[in-house]
Design a protein around this motif. Structure first.
Motif, mmCIF file in Angstrom:
data_model
loop_
_atom_site.group_PDB
_atom_site.id
_atom_site.type_symbol
_atom_site.label_atom_id
_atom_site.label_comp_id
_atom_site.label_asym_id
_atom_site.label_seq_id
_atom_site.Cartn_x
_atom_site.Cartn_y
_atom_site.Cartn_z
ATOM 1 N N ARG A 54 49.819 43.811 41.413
ATOM 2 C CA ARG A 54 50.576 45.004 40.967
ATOM 3 C C ARG A 54 51.687 45.288 41.985
ATOM 4 N N ALA B 203 39.245 36.626 41.589
ATOM 5 C CA ALA B 203 40.010 37.675 40.889
ATOM 6 C C ALA B 203 41.461 37.243 40.729
ATOM 7 N N GLU C 150 33.729 37.195 33.475
ATOM 8 C CA GLU C 150 34.940 37.036 34.302
ATOM 9 C C GLU C 150 34.749 37.741 35.648
ATOM 10 N N GLY D 296 38.311 41.921 35.074
ATOM 11 C CA GLY D 296 37.954 42.462 33.764
ATOM 12 C C GLY D 296 38.828 43.680 33.529
ATOM 13 N N SER D 297 39.609 43.655 32.441
ATOM 14 C CA SER D 297 40.666 44.662 32.278
ATOM 15 C C SER D 297 40.819 45.130 30.846
ATOM 16 N N GLY E 80 48.847 38.655 36.376
ATOM 17 C CA GLY E 80 47.995 37.531 35.982
ATOM 18 C C GLY E 80 46.718 38.044 35.363
ATOM 19 N N GLY E 81 45.927 37.132 34.876
ATOM 20 C CA GLY E 81 44.647 37.500 34.284
ATOM 21 C C GLY E 81 43.676 36.345 34.387
ATOM 22 N N GLY E 82 42.409 36.688 34.508
ATOM 23 C CA GLY E 82 41.362 35.673 34.625
ATOM 24 C C GLY E 82 41.105 35.020 33.273
ATOM 25 N N LYS F 207 49.654 45.075 32.731
ATOM 26 C CA LYS F 207 49.596 45.102 34.197
ATOM 27 C C LYS F 207 50.993 45.223 34.814
ATOM 28 N N TYR G 49 52.527 36.873 46.100
ATOM 29 C CA TYR G 49 51.690 37.428 45.031
ATOM 30 C C TYR G 49 50.284 36.826 45.135
ATOM 31 N N GLU H 261 47.565 41.476 28.160
ATOM 32 C CA GLU H 261 47.033 42.055 29.407
ATOM 33 C C GLU H 261 48.068 41.984 30.535
HETATM 34 C C1 LIG Z 1 45.465 39.028 38.833
HETATM 35 C C2 LIG Z 1 45.630 40.331 38.568
HETATM 36 O O1 LIG Z 1 44.567 41.193 38.382
HETATM 37 C C3 LIG Z 1 43.257 40.844 38.806
HETATM 38 C C4 LIG Z 1 42.576 42.102 39.190
HETATM 39 C C5 LIG Z 1 41.950 42.884 38.252
HETATM 40 C C6 LIG Z 1 41.705 42.396 36.977
HETATM 41 C C7 LIG Z 1 42.003 41.105 36.650
HETATM 42 C C8 LIG Z 1 41.693 40.557 35.309
HETATM 43 O O2 LIG Z 1 41.059 41.275 34.500
HETATM 44 O O3 LIG Z 1 42.091 39.437 34.999
HETATM 45 C C9 LIG Z 1 42.526 40.149 37.661
HETATM 46 O O4 LIG Z 1 41.425 39.425 38.135
HETATM 47 C C10 LIG Z 1 46.958 40.935 38.459
HETATM 48 O O5 LIG Z 1 47.035 42.163 38.300
HETATM 49 O O6 LIG Z 1 47.963 40.205 38.563
#
Ligand SMILES: C=C(O[C@H]1C=CC=C(C(=O)O)[C@@H]1O)C(=O)O
Length: 359
Positions: free
Chosen positions: A307, A264, A201, A174-175, A323-325, A342, A287, A338
């Motif tokens: 990161r 994650a 998420e 969650g970002s 990446g992102g969820g 990152k 990664y 996002e």
């Molecule tokens: C997969 C990554 O972050 C993970 C960690 C924190 C928040 C994340 C998100 O909000 O998607 C990801 O799960 C990345 O930075 O490449």
């Protein structure tokens, strides 16, 4: 080398190296090696970069870090390009709605060629200087690649820390981006804490860890609501988890293999999400794997390798990832944005404006 707010762990000298995680684990258990440090790839069946150091130096202060470097990129190429990444996300949402998978983490990578060489230690220091916790890691990947490349990063996310019978995990998911304007920064954080999409998420990750830890632990304590935490670039939802092992002989390395990759960086169900990632992205290399250490009594700490960047032996070529969820209510443009935010962790450390990404 792993720098954390509570101290630094550094492996010095090499008395053995392992590409097979199970062999490394067996050697540690048999007392053939005194400790292990290094990196395990996203797919733990791929070659790892683990070494038995001559000496494991613990207890030093976190790296104080340095100012960002001031490099220029002579070339930057994103894989896939932004349009394709949005399409991949839209397709993943369809598969989630169809019930094939609950959550899947999709990532993209950026290849950079720098104007001048950098040394791994320089990038490590710049990464450590870029966050208040001085989180940073640097792993010589030579054991796996034989090429003198390094994995360097500033991950805030602890897969696990083990001391005696106590295991703690600190998952992030969650970002939202940080802002230089304090009022905007606060409002963004408050919005994240209330976002049902981000809370859902995040819950996938906590549920996974509860379930996996439950196999080995009597008690697994986790608050029902995540807390807000920040890096230099991002706000995240995070949950501190604490559990007690039934058998304290289980090692930190065993736990890293049991717990990772979590949702994650992978998804739920893990096997389906991993299959989708392999089909869509191909090989992730190091990664979204894990980096860390484990000592002779099985204590240690393993971070989720996000990161981060792989710096090639030439000192000028790097690959970084973000990446992102993806969950049911993910918006492809917001998810693409996002990943841009990152990517700033590594770009900021290099001193390169993110606008330099051309595709
Ligand atoms: C997969 C990554 O972050 C993970 C960690 C924190 C928040 C994340 C998100 O909000 O998607 C990801 O799960 C990345 O930075 O490449």
């Amino acid at each position: 080398m792993l720098s954390r707010p509570h101290g630094t762990v550094r492996g010095e000298g090499v008395v053995g190296s392992f590409t097979d995680v199970d062999e490394a684990s067996a050697a540690l258990r048999a007392g053939e090696v005194g400790s292990l440090t290094g990196a395990i790839p996203f797919d733990a069946r791929d070659p790892a970069a683990l070494v038995a150091p001559a000496r494991l130096r613990t207890g030093e202060a976190p790296l104080s870090g340095s100012a960002p470097l001031s490099r220029r990129a002579v070339s930057t190429v994103s894989h896939p390009d932004r349009d394709e990444h949005r399409e991949r996300i839209a397709h993943a949402v369809k598969r989630i709605v169809a019930g094939d998978v609950g959550k899947v983490v999709l990532a993209r990578s950026v290849d950079l060629v720098l104007d001048e060489q950098i040394r791994p230690a320089e990038l490590l220091d710049a990464l450590a200087g870029g966050n208040a916790g001085h989180n940073a890691f640097g792993v010589d990947l030579g054991a796996a690649t034989g090429s003198g490349s390094w994995l360097l990063g500033a991950s805030p996310e602890a897969l696990l820390r083990k001391s005696g019978s106590t295991v703690t995990c600190h998952p992030y998911a969650g970002s939202a981006p940080r802002s230089a304007d304090p009022a905007v920064d606060r409002a963004t954080a408050d919005e994240l804490a209330a976002s049902t999409k981000d809370l859902a998420e995040h819950a996938f990750v906590v549920d996974h860890l509860r379930e996996r830890l439950g196999h080995l632990c009597d008690e697994v304590d986790a608050p029902s609501t995540p807390q807000l935490e920040s890096t230099g670039e991002m706000w995240h939802l995070a949950t501190p988890i604490r559990a007690t092992l039934r058998d304290p002989a289980v090692t930190a390395l065993d736990l890293a293999l049991l717990l990772g990759p979590t949702p994650a960086v992978c998804g739920t169900p893990s096997d389906v999400a991993a299959q989708i990632i392999r089909e869509v992205e191909g090989d992730r290399g190091f990664y979204a794997g894990t980096v860390g250490w484990c000592d002779a009594v099985g204590d240690g700490e393993w971070m989720v390798s996000i990161r981060c960047a792989e710096l090639a032996a030439d000192g000028r070529s790097l690959r970084t990832w973000a990446g992102g969820g993806i969950v049911e209510h993910s918006d492809p443009q917001a998810e693409l944005d996002e990943t841009q935010f990152k990517l700033r962790t590594v770009f900021n450390a290099l001193g390169i404006p993110l606008a330099d990404i051309v595709n």
